[in-house]
Each structure stands twice: as structure tokens, then as C-alpha cells.
Design a protein around this motif. Sequence first.
Motif, PDB file in Angstrom:
ATOM      1  N   GLN A 187       0.818  -1.198   0.000  1.00  0.00           N
ATOM      2  CA  GLN A 187       0.000   0.000   0.000  1.00  0.00           C
ATOM      3  C   GLN A 187       0.856   1.254   0.000  1.00  0.00           C
ATOM      4  O   GLN A 187       0.471   2.279  -0.531  1.00  0.00           O
ATOM      5  CB  GLN A 187      -0.926   0.006   1.209  1.00  0.00           C
ATOM      6  CG  GLN A 187      -2.014  -1.052   1.134  1.00  0.00           C
ATOM      7  CD  GLN A 187      -2.841  -1.102   2.405  1.00  0.00           C
ATOM      8  OE1 GLN A 187      -2.522  -0.432   3.372  1.00  0.00           O
ATOM      9  NE2 GLN A 187      -3.866  -1.925   2.415  1.00  0.00           N
ATOM     10  N   ARG A 188       2.034   1.193   0.613  1.00  0.00           N
ATOM     11  CA  ARG A 188       2.895   2.368   0.699  1.00  0.00           C
ATOM     12  C   ARG A 188       3.650   2.641  -0.591  1.00  0.00           C
ATOM     13  O   ARG A 188       4.043   3.757  -0.845  1.00  0.00           O
ATOM     14  CB  ARG A 188       3.904   2.178   1.839  1.00  0.00           C
ATOM     15  CG  ARG A 188       3.270   2.472   3.188  1.00  0.00           C
ATOM     16  CD  ARG A 188       4.297   2.377   4.277  1.00  0.00           C
ATOM     17  NE  ARG A 188       3.896   1.269   5.147  1.00  0.00           N
ATOM     18  CZ  ARG A 188       4.725   0.479   5.763  1.00  0.00           C
ATOM     19  NH1 ARG A 188       6.002   0.620   5.634  1.00  0.00           N
ATOM     20  NH2 ARG A 188       4.284  -0.483   6.532  1.00  0.00           N
ATOM     21  N   LYS A 189       3.862   1.629  -1.402  1.00  0.00           N
ATOM     22  CA  LYS A 189       4.629   1.804  -2.634  1.00  0.00           C
ATOM     23  C   LYS A 189       3.795   2.525  -3.681  1.00  0.00           C
ATOM     24  O   LYS A 189       2.591   2.315  -3.779  1.00  0.00           O
ATOM     25  CB  LYS A 189       5.070   0.440  -3.192  1.00  0.00           C
ATOM     26  CG  LYS A 189       6.093  -0.267  -2.336  1.00  0.00           C
ATOM     27  CD  LYS A 189       6.490  -1.580  -2.966  1.00  0.00           C
ATOM     28  CE  LYS A 189       7.473  -2.321  -2.086  1.00  0.00           C
ATOM     29  NZ  LYS A 189       7.780  -3.632  -2.612  1.00  0.00           N
ATOM     30  N   THR A 190       4.444   3.371  -4.465  1.00  0.00           N
ATOM     31  CA  THR A 190       3.733   4.026  -5.557  1.00  0.00           C
ATOM     32  C   THR A 190       3.711   3.094  -6.758  1.00  0.00           C
ATOM     33  O   THR A 190       4.694   2.420  -7.055  1.00  0.00           O
ATOM     34  CB  THR A 190       4.416   5.353  -5.939  1.00  0.00           C
ATOM     35  OG1 THR A 190       5.761   5.085  -6.297  1.00  0.00           O
ATOM     36  CG2 THR A 190       4.374   6.335  -4.796  1.00  0.00           C
ATOM     37  N   SER A 191       2.593   3.089  -7.439  1.00  0.00           N
ATOM     38  CA  SER A 191       2.462   2.218  -8.598  1.00  0.00           C
ATOM     39  C   SER A 191       3.122   2.858  -9.809  1.00  0.00           C
ATOM     40  O   SER A 191       3.468   4.040  -9.811  1.00  0.00           O
ATOM     41  CB  SER A 191       0.986   1.950  -8.890  1.00  0.00           C
ATOM     42  OG  SER A 191       0.377   3.148  -9.319  1.00  0.00           O
ATOM     43  N   PHE A 208       4.210   7.469 -13.751  1.00  0.00           N
ATOM     44  CA  PHE A 208       4.072   8.025 -15.097  1.00  0.00           C
ATOM     45  C   PHE A 208       3.177   9.269 -15.092  1.00  0.00           C
ATOM     46  O   PHE A 208       3.409  10.213 -15.830  1.00  0.00           O
ATOM     47  CB  PHE A 208       3.516   6.978 -16.060  1.00  0.00           C
ATOM     48  CG  PHE A 208       4.489   5.887 -16.376  1.00  0.00           C
ATOM     49  CD1 PHE A 208       5.809   6.174 -16.711  1.00  0.00           C
ATOM     50  CD2 PHE A 208       4.095   4.557 -16.346  1.00  0.00           C
ATOM     51  CE1 PHE A 208       6.705   5.177 -17.010  1.00  0.00           C
ATOM     52  CE2 PHE A 208       4.999   3.544 -16.636  1.00  0.00           C
ATOM     53  CZ  PHE A 208       6.310   3.862 -16.964  1.00  0.00           C
ATOM     54  N   ARG A 209       2.141   9.277 -14.247  1.00  0.00           N
ATOM     55  CA  ARG A 209       1.261  10.421 -14.144  1.00  0.00           C
ATOM     56  C   ARG A 209       2.018  11.643 -13.623  1.00  0.00           C
ATOM     57  O   ARG A 209       1.898  12.758 -14.150  1.00  0.00           O
ATOM     58  CB  ARG A 209       0.089  10.101 -13.218  1.00  0.00           C
ATOM     59  CG  ARG A 209      -1.239  10.530 -13.760  1.00  0.00           C
ATOM     60  CD  ARG A 209      -2.413  10.085 -12.900  1.00  0.00           C
ATOM     61  NE  ARG A 209      -2.623   8.632 -12.981  1.00  0.00           N
ATOM     62  CZ  ARG A 209      -2.525   7.800 -11.938  1.00  0.00           C
ATOM     63  NH1 ARG A 209      -2.256   8.243 -10.734  1.00  0.00           N
ATOM     64  NH2 ARG A 209      -2.729   6.520 -12.086  1.00  0.00           N
ATOM     65  N   LYS A 210       2.850  11.432 -12.588  1.00  0.00           N
ATOM     66  CA  LYS A 210       3.641  12.541 -12.058  1.00  0.00           C
ATOM     67  C   LYS A 210       4.660  13.035 -13.083  1.00  0.00           C
ATOM     68  O   LYS A 210       4.890  14.226 -13.208  1.00  0.00           O
ATOM     69  CB  LYS A 210       4.351  12.105 -10.777  1.00  0.00           C
ATOM     70  CG  LYS A 210       3.422  11.921  -9.611  1.00  0.00           C
ATOM     71  CD  LYS A 210       4.183  11.428  -8.390  1.00  0.00           C
ATOM     72  CE  LYS A 210       3.238  11.128  -7.242  1.00  0.00           C
ATOM     73  NZ  LYS A 210       3.960  10.582  -6.087  1.00  0.00           N
ATOM     74  N   ALA A 211       5.257  12.094 -13.801  1.00  0.00           N
ATOM     75  CA  ALA A 211       6.253  12.477 -14.796  1.00  0.00           C
ATOM     76  C   ALA A 211       5.614  13.240 -15.949  1.00  0.00           C
ATOM     77  O   ALA A 211       6.200  14.198 -16.474  1.00  0.00           O
ATOM     78  CB  ALA A 211       6.973  11.229 -15.333  1.00  0.00           C
ATOM     79  N   SER A 212       4.410  12.884 -16.332  1.00  0.00           N
ATOM     80  CA  SER A 212       3.763  13.586 -17.445  1.00  0.00           C
ATOM     81  C   SER A 212       3.337  14.995 -17.030  1.00  0.00           C
ATOM     82  O   SER A 212       3.290  15.898 -17.853  1.00  0.00           O
ATOM     83  CB  SER A 212       2.561  12.796 -17.952  1.00  0.00           C
ATOM     84  OG  SER A 212       1.549  12.765 -16.958  1.00  0.00           O
ATOM     85  N   LYS A 213       3.028  15.194 -15.759  1.00  0.00           N
ATOM     86  CA  LYS A 213       2.647  16.522 -15.293  1.00  0.00           C
ATOM     87  C   LYS A 213       3.854  17.453 -15.223  1.00  0.00           C
ATOM     88  O   LYS A 213       3.723  18.654 -15.424  1.00  0.00           O
ATOM     89  CB  LYS A 213       1.996  16.430 -13.916  1.00  0.00           C
ATOM     90  CG  LYS A 213       0.609  15.839 -13.940  1.00  0.00           C
ATOM     91  CD  LYS A 213       0.033  15.779 -12.551  1.00  0.00           C
ATOM     92  CE  LYS A 213      -1.331  15.121 -12.545  1.00  0.00           C
ATOM     93  NZ  LYS A 213      -1.876  15.014 -11.194  1.00  0.00           N
ATOM     94  N   THR A 214       5.029  16.896 -14.923  1.00  0.00           N
ATOM     95  CA  THR A 214       6.201  17.747 -14.735  1.00  0.00           C
ATOM     96  C   THR A 214       6.985  17.936 -16.025  1.00  0.00           C
ATOM     97  O   THR A 214       7.790  18.865 -16.106  1.00  0.00           O
ATOM     98  CB  THR A 214       7.138  17.138 -13.674  1.00  0.00           C
ATOM     99  OG1 THR A 214       7.508  15.837 -14.086  1.00  0.00           O
ATOM    100  CG2 THR A 214       6.451  17.084 -12.329  1.00  0.00           C
ATOM    101  N   SER A 215       6.785  17.126 -17.040  1.00  0.00           N
ATOM    102  CA  SER A 215       7.551  17.292 -18.269  1.00  0.00           C
ATOM    103  C   SER A 215       6.943  18.388 -19.125  1.00  0.00           C
ATOM    104  O   SER A 215       5.723  18.467 -19.274  1.00  0.00           O
ATOM    105  CB  SER A 215       7.611  15.974 -19.054  1.00  0.00           C
ATOM    106  OG  SER A 215       6.325  15.656 -19.509  1.00  0.00           O
TER     107      SER A 215
END
Length: 55
Positions: A37-41, A46-53
Amino acid sequence: MFEYLPLIAFQIVFAAAGLAILYRIVGGRIFGADDAQRKTSHGEIFRKASKTSHA
């Protein structure tokens, strides 16, 4: 009595192999449910990377 020992040993080994296969299918998440549960999927990464690129 002793003629059944190879059969009993084979059944023990067969059952252990079956449990090992089931444990691999489940992915070892029986005892590590809290860690999972603590690990990010991968999707979140990919969602975080697409928001920051900005390319």
C-alpha cells in the motif's frame, strides 16, 4: 510401513512446490500487504512524470 515413505516424501515435496508456485502467483503480498500500500504504482509515477515534463 516403510514402503510408503517414498510416497509420503513425494507428496510433501509436491505440496511444497505447489505452495511455492501459489506464493509466486500472489506475489508475496500475503504478509507484505502494508508494504504494497505504501509503494507508488507505475501508473502514479508516469502520471507525475507527465505533469512535470514540459517537452
